[in-house]
Design a protein around this motif. Structure first.
Motif, PDB file in Angstrom:
ATOM      1  N   LEU A 281       3.428  21.069 -80.454  1.00  0.00           N
ATOM      2  CA  LEU A 281       2.158  21.741 -80.174  1.00  0.00           C
ATOM      3  C   LEU A 281       2.243  23.259 -80.286  1.00  0.00           C
ATOM      4  N   PRO A 282       3.251  23.915 -79.682  1.00  0.00           N
ATOM      5  CA  PRO A 282       3.261  25.384 -79.765  1.00  0.00           C
ATOM      6  C   PRO A 282       3.313  25.874 -81.205  1.00  0.00           C
ATOM      7  N   PHE A 283       4.094  25.177 -82.040  1.00  0.00           N
ATOM      8  CA  PHE A 283       4.209  25.622 -83.425  1.00  0.00           C
ATOM      9  C   PHE A 283       2.877  25.428 -84.171  1.00  0.00           C
ATOM     10  N   GLY A 284       2.255  24.269 -83.972  1.00  0.00           N
ATOM     11  CA  GLY A 284       0.943  24.026 -84.581  1.00  0.00           C
ATOM     12  C   GLY A 284      -0.064  25.054 -84.109  1.00  0.00           C
ATOM     13  N   ALA A 285       0.002  25.385 -82.817  1.00  0.00           N
ATOM     14  CA  ALA A 285      -0.923  26.372 -82.266  1.00  0.00           C
ATOM     15  C   ALA A 285      -0.704  27.737 -82.899  1.00  0.00           C
ATOM     16  N   ALA A 286       0.554  28.087 -83.107  1.00  0.00           N
ATOM     17  CA  ALA A 286       0.858  29.387 -83.716  1.00  0.00           C
ATOM     18  C   ALA A 286       0.305  29.446 -85.138  1.00  0.00           C
ATOM     19  N   MET A 287       0.482  28.353 -85.892  1.00  0.00           N
ATOM     20  CA  MET A 287      -0.048  28.330 -87.264  1.00  0.00           C
ATOM     21  C   MET A 287      -1.574  28.443 -87.260  1.00  0.00           C
ATOM     22  N   SER A 288      -2.202  27.741 -86.323  1.00  0.00           N
ATOM     23  CA  SER A 288      -3.656  27.820 -86.220  1.00  0.00           C
ATOM     24  C   SER A 288      -4.100  29.241 -85.907  1.00  0.00           C
ATOM     25  N   THR A 289      -3.362  29.884 -85.002  1.00  0.00           N
ATOM     26  CA  THR A 289      -3.727  31.244 -84.618  1.00  0.00           C
ATOM     27  C   THR A 289      -3.658  32.177 -85.817  1.00  0.00           C
ATOM     28  N   VAL A 290      -2.595  32.000 -86.627  1.00  0.00           N
ATOM     29  CA  VAL A 290      -2.464  32.849 -87.815  1.00  0.00           C
ATOM     30  C   VAL A 290      -3.615  32.590 -88.788  1.00  0.00           C
ATOM     31  N   LEU A 291      -3.923  31.319 -88.991  1.00  0.00           N
ATOM     32  CA  LEU A 291      -5.009  30.957 -89.901  1.00  0.00           C
ATOM     33  C   LEU A 291      -6.333  31.575 -89.435  1.00  0.00           C
ATOM     34  N   MET A 292      -6.556  31.516 -88.115  1.00  0.00           N
ATOM     35  CA  MET A 292      -7.754  32.084 -87.523  1.00  0.00           C
ATOM     36  C   MET A 292      -7.812  33.594 -87.746  1.00  0.00           C
ATOM     37  N   ALA A 293      -6.633  34.230 -87.577  1.00  0.00           N
ATOM     38  CA  ALA A 293      -6.569  35.678 -87.742  1.00  0.00           C
ATOM     39  C   ALA A 293      -6.924  36.069 -89.174  1.00  0.00           C
ATOM     40  N   VAL A 294      -6.381  35.309 -90.148  1.00  0.00           N
ATOM     41  CA  VAL A 294      -6.683  35.577 -91.559  1.00  0.00           C
ATOM     42  C   VAL A 294      -8.190  35.451 -91.796  1.00  0.00           C
ATOM     43  N   MET A 295      -8.754  34.375 -91.242  1.00  0.00           N
ATOM     44  CA  MET A 295     -10.183  34.126 -91.403  1.00  0.00           C
ATOM     45  C   MET A 295     -11.000  35.270 -90.806  1.00  0.00           C
ATOM     46  N   LEU A 296     -10.638  35.681 -89.594  1.00  0.00           N
ATOM     47  CA  LEU A 296     -11.378  36.760 -88.923  1.00  0.00           C
ATOM     48  C   LEU A 296     -11.303  38.050 -89.726  1.00  0.00           C
ATOM     49  N   ALA A 297     -10.093  38.362 -90.210  1.00  0.00           N
ATOM     50  CA  ALA A 297      -9.905  39.588 -90.980  1.00  0.00           C
ATOM     51  C   ALA A 297     -10.815  39.575 -92.209  1.00  0.00           C
ATOM     52  N   ALA A 298     -10.831  38.434 -92.916  1.00  0.00           N
ATOM     53  CA  ALA A 298     -11.657  38.330 -94.118  1.00  0.00           C
ATOM     54  C   ALA A 298     -13.128  38.536 -93.769  1.00  0.00           C
ATOM     55  N   THR A 299     -13.560  37.926 -92.666  1.00  0.00           N
ATOM     56  CA  THR A 299     -14.963  38.029 -92.282  1.00  0.00           C
ATOM     57  C   THR A 299     -15.323  39.465 -91.908  1.00  0.00           C
ATOM     58  N   ILE A 300     -14.419  40.114 -91.160  1.00  0.00           N
ATOM     59  CA  ILE A 300     -14.699  41.492 -90.758  1.00  0.00           C
ATOM     60  C   ILE A 300     -14.804  42.386 -91.986  1.00  0.00           C
ATOM     61  N   VAL A 301     -13.881  42.178 -92.949  1.00  0.00           N
ATOM     62  CA  VAL A 301     -13.946  42.947 -94.185  1.00  0.00           C
ATOM     63  C   VAL A 301     -15.301  42.744 -94.847  1.00  0.00           C
ATOM     64  N   TYR A 302     -15.743  41.482 -94.868  1.00  0.00           N
ATOM     65  CA  TYR A 302     -17.011  41.172 -95.507  1.00  0.00           C
ATOM     66  C   TYR A 302     -18.163  41.919 -94.837  1.00  0.00           C
ATOM     67  N   PHE A 303     -18.213  41.884 -93.496  1.00  0.00           N
ATOM     68  CA  PHE A 303     -19.311  42.547 -92.798  1.00  0.00           C
ATOM     69  C   PHE A 303     -19.229  44.063 -92.951  1.00  0.00           C
ATOM     70  N   ARG A 304     -17.989  44.588 -92.974  1.00  0.00           N
ATOM     71  CA  ARG A 304     -17.816  46.028 -93.169  1.00  0.00           C
ATOM     72  C   ARG A 304     -18.346  46.452 -94.528  1.00  0.00           C
ATOM     73  N   LYS A 305     -18.159  45.568 -95.513  1.00  0.00           N
ATOM     74  CA  LYS A 305     -18.594  45.888 -96.874  1.00  0.00           C
ATOM     75  C   LYS A 305     -20.108  45.781 -97.018  1.00  0.00           C
ATOM     76  N   GLY A 306     -20.759  45.530 -95.903  1.00  0.00           N
ATOM     77  CA  GLY A 306     -22.212  45.545 -95.945  1.00  0.00           C
ATOM     78  C   GLY A 306     -22.849  44.192 -96.125  1.00  0.00           C
ATOM     79  N   GLY A 307     -22.051  43.145 -96.078  1.00  0.00           N
ATOM     80  CA  GLY A 307     -22.633  41.814 -96.162  1.00  0.00           C
ATOM     81  C   GLY A 307     -23.389  41.517 -94.878  1.00  0.00           C
ATOM     82  N   ARG A 308     -24.422  40.732 -94.952  1.00  0.00           N
ATOM     83  CA  ARG A 308     -25.197  40.476 -93.756  1.00  0.00           C
ATOM     84  C   ARG A 308     -25.159  39.017 -93.315  1.00  0.00           C
ATOM     85  N   THR A 309     -25.282  38.123 -94.275  1.00  0.00           N
ATOM     86  CA  THR A 309     -25.325  36.716 -93.869  1.00  0.00           C
ATOM     87  C   THR A 309     -24.219  35.936 -94.541  1.00  0.00           C
ATOM     88  N   LEU A 310     -23.742  34.963 -93.856  1.00  0.00           N
ATOM     89  CA  LEU A 310     -22.758  34.080 -94.466  1.00  0.00           C
ATOM     90  C   LEU A 310     -23.410  32.748 -94.756  1.00  0.00           C
TER      91      LEU A 310
END
Lengths: 310, 275, 371
Positions: A281-310
């Motif tokens: 479980l801890p290892f799976g959780a760590a991988m999930s956390t990383v995946l989530m972080a990548v996703m969040l970063a991509a989304t933030i970049v998108y909104f910063r670039k002026g995107g409004r809706t997904l």
């Protein structure tokens, strides 16, 4: 006492004002504003509370588990905190899986983009009726069960399946595509193509066509006009579509399970294995956390670039 | 919809190439669906091999106990999920579009996350959460945990659809209603609600579709012996396929199509393009 | 200037609307915007009253406060003597015609018009009957069952009027009601609104940024700028006796000439020439002389009649524009440029750029304003 009670029976005239009424003061205004805020919070509260309990807390749970220690019974020991699981991510096998998933997701995104752009552009140039009809026939797969759509490819690509029969018939011999990375990419492209087409179409459709005409008037050839006018102006659609395809491809689980083989373990399937089979479980959780972080970063970049809706 | 001049048509060869290409895209979209339908009537145990026409797979579906149970589970869950998500999602949309309140921005962000987070991550989150909660409060996983999980992501989808509709509403409409002696509630009931109804209906259809389609999250939060149709089919596929799965898939396909048709009707009422 | 600090009053005893010290501040703490600043005014019963000013001057906010769509931060707001400042809109005896009409898109014309009555629990049949009456009044009979989207802009405007008037409001509020219409329709509706108001005898309070509309339609006009009420008066008052430079400049076209008061009967212009002007401003005060282009006479250099010698300047024509009904001259005089407008029929002698001319005016037509 309600004004409505005071309306004359014949229904004529405006309701008389009930007296006495306080004169407006900053205090009244502030109280009124507070009341409005309270009302807003009250309306938000059921869904707000729901999301806190059934989304925010679970999210936190994953992060907490990622710092826990695996115990002998396949659970997690919540007393010994450490970052072992994150260090394990540097493991060669894990790195291979990360890279393989990222590459496949990237290939999927690029193919989707290459297919969708001309299609969305063509759709945007059609008349209102044709355009709406074309859109409907993109929406249908969009709404259709994802599992079923992937399974359809399983049927087609199978060793005795129709595709193999066709290639045999024309003398190319049977195809061996099922359970390879090609099949996975094919399934992902098929699954997520509408996610690319829709934002691209939305971005191109609202462009002012006179801008393209102006660029042609200013001596741009067709390609230059595309490169310097159409593409930059439709960039928000390109970015939105790419994120919408890349993120789910990176975390894909169903597609590799059905169309991929044992040799093509991807991030999503690997995480699932940690929970359902390997019980780490801890290892799976760590991988999930990383995946989530990548996703969040991509989304933030998108909104910063002026995107409004997904 | 658009007020600008729109993009002018490409001419000549370019146009022909684009047109042919677009047809190919549609072939790519629909050929697999067609193949699936054809082979669901094939009298051969091998899923991709034609063995003559039969409807026996469909009759087998109807009499297969686990399958019909799973279908029933899926439908019951979908109904509860749709009702709850629509109510909560609409309220969330109203609060965010119409009010300012403490924590509004946090709420807004929280509402977006379930939409953009990958399935697998959400599934992992809810698995750990429900396992822990079951340990503490002692309940068994199944109908309740699946329903709670589906609502958790569908609130967001419903609220996005309803918000889009609310954002297109002239603020003056509610003010006009109140100016014409409507109370706050009456203004909502007689003006706002009818206006956003197409959005609410669209959100409901989306919630129902997503609930009926979900595999990954459901598979994680379900308990022993409890299954929905997609999860059961998924497990069948991994065990080894039979044309029975083709038949089940076609039924699910048809259900999706019905929902699309309904959503198109809703959008026609709305008067906009079906985007 | 005499009125500005005091209440701009209507003379009648019981005003339809009375504002006293009405102030509206938006925002909080560090970013406060004063949208309406200490406005006091009375609107008489049966009056056609316009609120005029550039966008952002606070006129719409004032109207919204009368309607109850916004609460004042402070001040008293009375309708026929009753305080209403803290009442919600559904408890005030006023109705509003919104800028873009705000017709309920999902309801028919009939349902739109009977909405207010239905909310007041008037029976369905009575409400429909009254609504039909009003639909007839605005000449839309036969369109009862159409949806707003099936109507033209002018028709939508009439529905909005009927929807408000069906409730027999004590005051009708109109927020730029003609702004969305094209010119011809707008002029037509101006006349209709005016005669409707006369017929009903109800006060109309009308917000506009179009001064011509305000001047032609209203009994009285309030000019606002930057949240403050600058002047309330009839069209003549505003045009001929503006209280300050802003009003003089905003209403119609004018020449504003900087001057210093010499004594009660003379002012000195920037070039030292003395001009006759009756003024209450103290000696030494900086003022502007407002001269309307059409009140200036143009003639050959030195041809001014004797009685205008003290109200005369010499200059050169720098630009002449033929307008059809008038000729517009720009006359350069040392340090300023004056605009002069002469009716074309009167201007038998036309001047050309470069001609040396004199311009003079009737002493009564100049008007001094402070900055």
């Amino acid at each position: 006492m309600s004004v409505l009670d005071q309306v004359p029976v014949d229904g004529g005239g405006s309701p008389p004002v009930s007296a006495p009424v306080a004169v407006a003061t900053p205090e009244f205004e502030a109280a009124n504003e507070r009341q409005s805020r309270r009302r807003g919070l009250l309306i938000a509260l059921p869904s707000y509370a729901y999301l806190v309990v059934f989304f925010a807390v679970p999210l936190l749970t994953v992060v907490i588990y990622s710092f826990a220690t695996r115990n002998r019974f396949g659970g997690a020991d919540l007393t010994g905190w450490n970052i072992d699981s994150y260090q394990e991510l540097g493991d060669d096998l894990i790195r291979t899986i990360f890279v393989r998933s990222a590459v496949l997701a990237l290939i999927t995104t690029v193919i989707c983009l290459a297919v969708s752009y001309p299609f969305a552009y063509y759709m945007a140039t059609r008349g209102e009726r044709t355009r709406n009809l074309m859109l409907v026939f993109v929406m249908i797969p969009f709404w259709t069960n994802f599992l079923v759509r992937n399974y359809a490819w399983y049927v087609i690509l199978g060793s005795d399946g129709p595709l193999s029969r066709i290639t045999e018939f024309v003398g190319l011999g049977p195809t061996r595509v099922l359970f390879t990375q090609v099949a996975v990419v094919l399934g992902l492209v098929y699954g997520y193509l509408p996610f690319m087409i829709l934002p691209l179409y939305a971005a191109i459709e609202r462009l002012d066509g006179r801008l393209l005409e102006a660029s042609r008037d200013l001596y741009a050839n067709g390609f230059q006009s595309f490169r310097h006018v159409l593409l930059p102006l439709s960039m928000p659609g390109v970015i939105a579509g790419s994120i919408l395809v890349f993120i789910p491809s990176l975390g894909a689980y169903v597609t590799p399970q059905i169309l991929g083989g044992a040799k093509t373990t991807l991030l999503g399937s690997y995480i699932v294995t940690q929970f359902l089979t390997a019980r780490n479980l801890p290892f799976g959780a760590a991988m999930s956390t990383v995946l989530m972080a990548v996703m969040l970063a991509a989304t933030i970049v998108y909104f910063r670039k002026g995107g409004r809706t997904l | 919809m658009s007020t600008n001049a729109g993009i002018t048509e490409p001419r000549g060869v370019t146009r022909g190439v684009l047109q042919g290409f677009s047809w190919l895209v549609y072939v790519f979209f629909y050929a697999p669906i067609l193949v699936l339908i054809i082979f669901s009537f094939s009298d051969n145990r091998n899923v991709g091999v034609w063995g003559g026409f039969t409807t026996s797979w469909y009759s087998e579906f109807v009499t297969d106990q686990p399958l019909t149970t799973a279908l029933g589970n899926s439908l019951r869950i979908a109904v509860v999920v749709t009702v709850v998500s629509v109510v909560l999602g609409t309220m969330a949309a109203l609060a965010l579009e119409r009010f300012r309140f403490r924590g509004r921005q946090v709420f807004d962000a929280l509402l977006y996350l379930p939409v953009i987070i990958p399935d697998v991550t959400m599934a992992v989150m809810l698995l750990l959460f429900f396992t822990q909660a079951a340990k503490w409060f002692g309940f068994s996983k199944g109908f309740a945990t699946i329903t709670l999980s589906h609502i958790a992501f569908n609130i967001s989808f419903v609220s996005i659809v309803v918000r889009a509709r609310l954002a297109g509403m002239d603020d003056n409409l509610e003010e006009a209603a109140m100016d014409l002696y409507a109370s706050r509630w009456q203004a909502f009931r007689h003006v706002t609600l009818p206006f956003i109804m197409p959005g609410i209906a669209g959100g409901a259809l989306l919630a129902m579709t997503l609930s009926l389609d979900d595999v990954v999250i459901t598979q994680f939060v379900t308990g022993a012996g409890w299954s929905t149709l997609p999860v059961y089919v998924f497990s069948l596929i991994r065990k080894g396929v039979t044309p029975l799965i083709n038949a089940v898939s076609v039924v699910m396909l048809v259900a999706s199509m019905v929902l699309v048709a309904l959503s198109l009707v809703v959008q026609r009422v709305r008067g906009g393009s079906p985007a | 200037m005499a009125e500005s600090a005091e209440t701009h009053g209507a003379t009648r005893a019981n005003p339809a609307v009375a504002l006293r010290g009405i102030t509206k501040r938006f925002g909080s703490d560090d970013t406060v915007v004063v949208a309406v600043d200490d406005v006091s005014l009375d609107i008489a019963d049966g009056e056609f009253f316009a609120m005029l000013g550039p966008s952002g001057c606070g006129k719409t906010t004032t109207l919204r406060m009368i309607a109850g769509l916004e609460f004042p931060t402070e001040g008293s707001l009375k309708i026929f003597g009753d305080e209403v400042g803290t009442l919600p809109p559904n408890k005030r005896p006023v109705n509003t015609v919104f800028q873009n009409y705000a017709l309920f898109p999902h309801m028919t014309v009939l349902d739109n018009v009977s909405f207010g009555l239905r909310m007041q629990k008037v029976s369905k049949s009575d409400a429909a009957a009254r609504a039909r009456e009003l639909i007839g009044l605005v000449r839309l009979s036969g369109m009862e069952h159409r949806k707003p989207a099936q109507l033209s802009g002018g028709q939508q405007q009439r529905v909005a009027l009927a929807r408000a008037l069906v409730n027999r409001p004590k005051v009708l509020l109109l927020d730029e009601p003609l702004g969305a219409l094209d010119l011809k329709l707008r002029q037509e509706m101006q006349g209709e609104l005016k005669s409707l108001q006369r017929e009903l005898g109800v006060s109309f309070v009308f917000v506009t940024h179009d001064q011509e509309e305000a001047l032609t339609m209203s009994d009285r006009i309030a000019v606002m700028d930057d949240g403050r009420l600058l002047q309330v008066g009839s069209a003549e008052d505003l045009y001929e006796r503006p209280v300050n430079r802003f009003v003089a400049d905003f209403i119609g076209q004018t020449n504003l000439i900087e001057a210093t008061v010499a004594d009660g009967a003379t002012i000195v212009l920037a070039n030292g020439s003395k001009v006759a002007a009756t003024t209450a401003h103290p000696a030494g005060a900086k003022v502007f002389m407002s001269l309307r282009p059409e009140s200036i006479t143009i003639g050959e250099r030195g041809s001014a009649p004797a009685e205008f010698r003290a109200d005369c300047l010499d200059g050169t024509v720098s630009e002449a524009t033929y307008l059809g009904h008038a000729v517009d001259y720009h006359v350069s005089i040392d340090w300023i440029d004056l605009e002069v407008r002469t009716p074309a029929v009167v201007a038998r002698k036309r001047y050309r750029p470069g001609d040396n001319v004199s311009v003079w005016w009737n002493r009564a037509s100049n008007w001094l304003v402070a900055d």
